[in-house]
Design a protein around this motif. Structure first.
Motif, short mmCIF file in Angstrom:
data_model
loop_
_atom_site.label_atom_id
_atom_site.label_comp_id
_atom_site.label_asym_id
_atom_site.label_seq_id
_atom_site.Cartn_x
_atom_site.Cartn_y
_atom_site.Cartn_z
N TYR A 28 11.94 59.31 -102.34
CA TYR A 28 13.30 59.64 -102.80
C TYR A 28 13.60 58.89 -104.08
O TYR A 28 13.32 57.68 -104.21
CB TYR A 28 14.33 59.26 -101.74
N SER A 29 14.17 59.60 -105.05
CA SER A 29 14.55 59.01 -106.33
C SER A 29 16.05 58.82 -106.38
O SER A 29 16.81 59.80 -106.28
CB SER A 29 14.10 59.92 -107.49
N LEU A 30 16.50 57.59 -106.52
CA LEU A 30 17.93 57.29 -106.61
C LEU A 30 18.53 57.86 -107.89
O LEU A 30 19.66 58.35 -107.89
CB LEU A 30 18.15 55.77 -106.55
N SER A 31 17.78 57.78 -108.98
CA SER A 31 18.31 58.24 -110.26
C SER A 31 18.50 59.75 -110.31
O SER A 31 19.41 60.25 -110.97
CB SER A 31 17.40 57.80 -111.40
N LYS A 32 17.63 60.50 -109.61
CA LYS A 32 17.71 61.96 -109.64
C LYS A 32 18.29 62.56 -108.38
O LYS A 32 18.51 63.76 -108.31
CB LYS A 32 16.31 62.55 -109.89
N ASP A 33 18.51 61.71 -107.36
CA ASP A 33 19.01 62.19 -106.07
C ASP A 33 18.17 63.37 -105.59
O ASP A 33 18.67 64.43 -105.20
CB ASP A 33 20.49 62.60 -106.17
N SER A 34 16.83 63.17 -105.64
CA SER A 34 15.90 64.23 -105.26
C SER A 34 14.74 63.64 -104.47
O SER A 34 14.44 62.44 -104.56
CB SER A 34 15.36 64.95 -106.49
N ALA A 35 14.07 64.52 -103.70
CA ALA A 35 12.92 64.11 -102.90
C ALA A 35 11.64 64.61 -103.55
O ALA A 35 11.63 65.67 -104.20
CB ALA A 35 13.04 64.66 -101.48
N PHE A 36 10.55 63.84 -103.38
CA PHE A 36 9.25 64.19 -103.94
C PHE A 36 8.16 63.92 -102.90
O PHE A 36 8.39 63.27 -101.89
CB PHE A 36 8.96 63.36 -105.20
N CYS A 37 6.97 64.45 -103.19
CA CYS A 37 5.81 64.23 -102.31
C CYS A 37 4.85 63.27 -103.00
O CYS A 37 4.26 63.61 -104.03
CB CYS A 37 5.11 65.55 -101.99
N TYR A 38 4.69 62.09 -102.42
CA TYR A 38 3.80 61.08 -103.02
C TYR A 38 2.36 61.57 -103.04
O TYR A 38 1.66 61.42 -104.05
CB TYR A 38 3.90 59.78 -102.22
N ALA A 39 1.89 62.16 -101.94
CA ALA A 39 0.50 62.60 -101.84
C ALA A 39 0.19 63.66 -102.89
O ALA A 39 -0.83 63.60 -103.59
CB ALA A 39 0.21 63.12 -100.44
N CYS A 40 1.07 64.66 -103.02
CA CYS A 40 0.82 65.75 -103.97
C CYS A 40 0.93 65.27 -105.42
O CYS A 40 0.23 65.77 -106.30
CB CYS A 40 1.82 66.89 -103.73
N ARG A 41 1.81 64.31 -105.68
CA ARG A 41 1.97 63.81 -107.06
C ARG A 41 0.73 63.03 -107.53
O ARG A 41 0.40 63.04 -108.70
CB ARG A 41 3.19 62.89 -107.16
#
Length: 301
Positions: free
Chosen positions: A33-46
């Protein structure tokens, strides 16, 4: 990045405000989770996606932020976790973790083995030094004429060390090693003896300086190479007792009074002994060059 905060930002979605929940990390270990963008991401895929993996909102610059659909079966986290490219990335991530852990274990094993070897070497060298110290303090010869494996009499040093090896597996192992790891050569023996001699000299000089005043006793003799050597002994009062401690042999380049007195003075200065004020006595043989009243060594010093 999986921050845990009391309250995540809320966004109006439909008839209610919705926000990211940190409880979602538990079922989705890949979730970021990114506080600055208020969005979720996938660590494995990134980090571990294959080069030809299709783009995904969880790897985009904006990320996933539709919290209303986050737990839907056909969208959100569950749909992403079932995709082939995500599963491939998760497998690559786990393999990476395994490699890192294995490498860490291997490095720990190497370091432990290295520390063990260092301690064994230290113990072995200490044993050699103890044997050399024993032969030196007992005033017995150390080396034999032949110290080879087939020799019947290898000398006191090797004989004592082999006797110790019978009762100490570590010493036996080191004595049986090939190459240059035995540390029993005459050169090594001399180096260790020089180190021990320096330790003794340091202690003698410390005692002399503590006692403040001292006397010197010097005499000449020839060694086996027919070279003139001067033995220098310090006499001093320390800890309630008068001590006479041999300091060193010094080769005499010149046998006249000027050369000998210069050599003795340089030797005293080398060890930081103040002979002008603290030297209260000199002892030599009856030779005029040493004890002559007018130009002998005693008069010059």
């Amino acid at each position: 990045m999986q921050p845990h905060i009391r309250s995540f930002p809320k966004t109006q979605m439909g008839n209610r405000k919705r926000a990211f929940k940190d409880s979602w990390y538990k079922d989705n270990i890949w979730l970021e989770y990114s506080l600055s963008k208020d969005s979720a991401f996938c660590y494995a895929c990134r980090h571990f996606s294959l080069p030809n993996a299709p783009s995904s909102v969880f790897t985009s610059t904006t990320g996933f932020s539709n919290w209303k659909k986050a737990l839907c079966k056909e969208r959100g986290f569950k749909a992403h976790s079932k995709s082939d490219h995500h599963q491939n990335a998760m497998y690559a991530w786990k393999q990476h973790q395994h490699v890192v852990k294995t490498k860490s274990c291997l490095l720990d094993s190497i370091n432990k083995e290295r520390e063990k070897k260092i301690k064994e070497n230290q113990l072995y060298i200490k044993t050699i030094a103890d044997v050399l110290l024993l032969t030196a303090t007992q005033n017995i010869s150390q080396r034999g004429h032949r110290e080879s494996e087939n020799s019947n009499n290898k000398g006191n040093f090797i004989a004592i060390l082999e006797e110790v090896a019978k009762h100490d597996p570590l010493i036996k192992k080191q004595m049986s090693a090939y190459g240059n790891s035995k540390y029993t050569s005459s050169g090594i023996q001399n180096e260790i003896l020089e180190c021990l001699a320096e330790m003794v000299q340091t202690e003698i000089i410390k005692e002399v300086k503590d006692s403040e005043v001292f006397s010197i006793i010097a005499d000449e003799t020839k060694d086996l190479g027919k070279k003139e050597q001067v033995s220098l002994v310090l006499r001093y009062y320390y800890n309630g007792t008068v001590h006479e401690s041999f300091l060193k042999f010094q080769q005499a380049e010149s046998l006249d009074a000027a050369g000998l007195s210069s050599m003795i003075i340089k030797c005293l200065e080398k060890y930081g002994l103040e002979y002008r004020t603290n030297l209260v006595g000199q002892g030599y043989d009856g030779a005029a060059v040493m004890s002559g009243r007018h130009s002998g060594v005693s008069k010059r010093i």
